[in-house]
Design an enzyme around this catalytic site. Structure first.
Site, short mmCIF file in Angstrom:
data_model
loop_
_atom_site.label_atom_id
_atom_site.label_comp_id
_atom_site.label_asym_id
_atom_site.label_seq_id
_atom_site.Cartn_x
_atom_site.Cartn_y
_atom_site.Cartn_z
N LYS A 39 0.87 -1.19 0.00
CA LYS A 39 0.00 0.00 0.00
C LYS A 39 0.90 1.23 0.00
O LYS A 39 2.08 1.16 0.37
CB LYS A 39 -0.88 0.07 1.26
CG LYS A 39 -1.85 -1.06 1.47
CD LYS A 39 -2.67 -0.83 2.75
CE LYS A 39 -3.53 -2.05 3.06
NZ LYS A 39 -4.35 -1.88 4.27
N ASP B 124 0.42 -11.58 1.15
CA ASP B 124 -0.99 -11.34 0.82
C ASP B 124 -1.13 -10.66 -0.55
O ASP B 124 -2.03 -10.95 -1.33
CB ASP B 124 -1.67 -10.41 1.84
CG ASP B 124 -1.24 -10.59 3.27
OD1 ASP B 124 -0.14 -11.13 3.51
OD2 ASP B 124 -1.98 -10.16 4.16
#
Length: 406
Positions: free
Chosen positions: A167, A177
């Site tokens: 992010k 992930d």
């Protein structure tokens, strides 16, 4: 006068029809979940899907969301519904999926609640739901929404080595992930619309995490890698987080088996990705408990606080079964997957009074850094909250059941 009477009659008839329509719509929405019958003889995939539909009449309600939001958990679970529909063409399944997409994708292709400038790779995975709907409807808004998510990947900040940041708020960090969140969509998009032009870049993401996050002793991959080595959770020499988390490893092997759907066998990176899958799977399999399940902290067994966890176990069952079915993994991994599924259904599933099923012992959420700060310690992982029928467990459970034909 006659005309006035006719107009009044038509107006009252129209109002009556409108009231009938709205009330019947309300009734159908209210009673639909009660009308869902879950047969005890149904396959596990259908049992779980129908349970979710019964508990969450609108798909956006999955994960107990109060209103529609574009989120990775919906993408994960509803991808399971899409795969289920291929095996059991129950018309309720695609309607449920499309209901979620249509609650969020606007006519101009923008997506409610989605913010591109956050460069959150979690937000890409639900784009997988758009391919089939666009192919079926040919409505341009779905294509535009896919193009918007593709734009995010084009602009996604990268580590100096070329890996996508997880992010914008997590600079220079790759998490396992993120491989599932970004790469299956990226691979499908570039094959569908770009003649596979960027498959090498898809493979690059796996190359970076494999190179930097693999533990030489166990063969397992750490949850996160900080290229800058600046995060307090990062090892000052390697940049890796301190522990192995089963769900993170699950995201990784699921990403590999799903991305390989779009790599032609003759593509130079195909063999490399299959190799990564074999290495990771063999390492993970060594830590399978006699119950068939895996612990929350993968390599710490029954150390105090550790527990047999549903989402990682479901993800491994799916990835191993699909890998074996596709010929990427040796046949023995199908047996490992069946043992895992036996563990899930005998140890962690509760059957509810209405025939629905509840999958217990799922970690609700875990991450690194942020506020409040998550340090990646053993104590952190084992103390995070658990949630019954958490979507990170139910989605892979459906997929595993399908691959195993259970």
């Amino acid at each position: 006068m006659e005309n006035n009477r006719k107009l009044k009659y038509l107006a009252s008839a129209a109002m009556a029809c409108f009231m009938l329509f709205t009330s019947s719509k309300a009734i159908s929405q209210e009673t639909a979940p009660k009308d869902i019958v879950i047969s005890k003889n149904a396959k596990w995939s259908d049992k779980m899907a129908l349970t979710l539909m019964k508990r969450h009449p609108e798909a956006y309600m999955i994960d107990d969301s109060k209103g529609p939001k574009w989120d990775y958990v919906h993408g994960l679970v509803l991808h399971g519904f899409e795969e289920l529909y291929k095996k059991n063409p129950d018309p309720r399944y695609p309607i449920y999926v499309k209901g979620y997409v249509d609650a969020l994708v606007q006519n101009d292709g923008t997506i409610k609640s989605y913010e591109l400038d956050k460069y959150n790779i979690d937000m890409v995975v639900s784009g997988r739901l758009l391919f089939n709907i666009y192919e079926t409807t040919k409505e341009e808004k779905y294509l535009k929404a896919m193009q918007l998510l593709r734009k995010q990947l084009s602009e996604q900040p990268r580590t100096p080595e070329g890996g996508f940041w997880h992010k914008n708020i997590y600079p220079n960090q790759m998490w396992l992930d993120g491989l599932y969140m970004g790469e299956p969509f990226y691979a499908q998009y570039t094959v569908t619309f770009e003649n596979g032009k960027y498959l090498d870049d898809v493979a690059k993401q796996f190359e970076e995490i494999q190179l930097h996050a693999t533990d030489s002793k166990t063969g397992l991959l750490y949850h996160g890698w900080d290229s800058s080595k600046k995060m307090p959770w990062a090892n000052k020499e390697t940049g890796n987080s301190p522990n192995f988390w089963s769900r993170a490893l699950g995201w990784y092997v699921m990403a590999l088996v799903d991305v390989l759907d779009y790599f032609p066998k003759e593509h130079p990176k195909h063999k490399e990705l299959v190799g990564y899958l074999n290495n990771a799977s063999a390492s993970i399999a060594k830590f399978q408990d006699k119950s068939g399940l895996w612990y929350q902290v993968t390599d710490k067994g029954n150390k105090e606080g550790n527990y047999l966890e549903a989402s990682g176990s479901s993800m491994f069952a799916y990835a191993f079964a699909k890998g074996a079915n596709k010929g990427y993994l040796p046949a023995k991994f199908k047996k490992i997957a069946n043992k895992a599924f036996d563990g899930l259904t005998t140890k962690l599933i509760k059957v509810d009074a209405d025939g629905g099923i509840t999958l217990t012992q799922a970690c609700q959420v875990a991450g690194l850094g942020g506020t409040p700060y998550r340090d990646g310690s053993y104590e952190y992982y084992v103390k995070e909250k658990k949630k019954d029928n958490d979507p990170k467990a139910t989605g892979p459970f459906i997929l595993a059941a399908l691959e195993l034909n259970r």
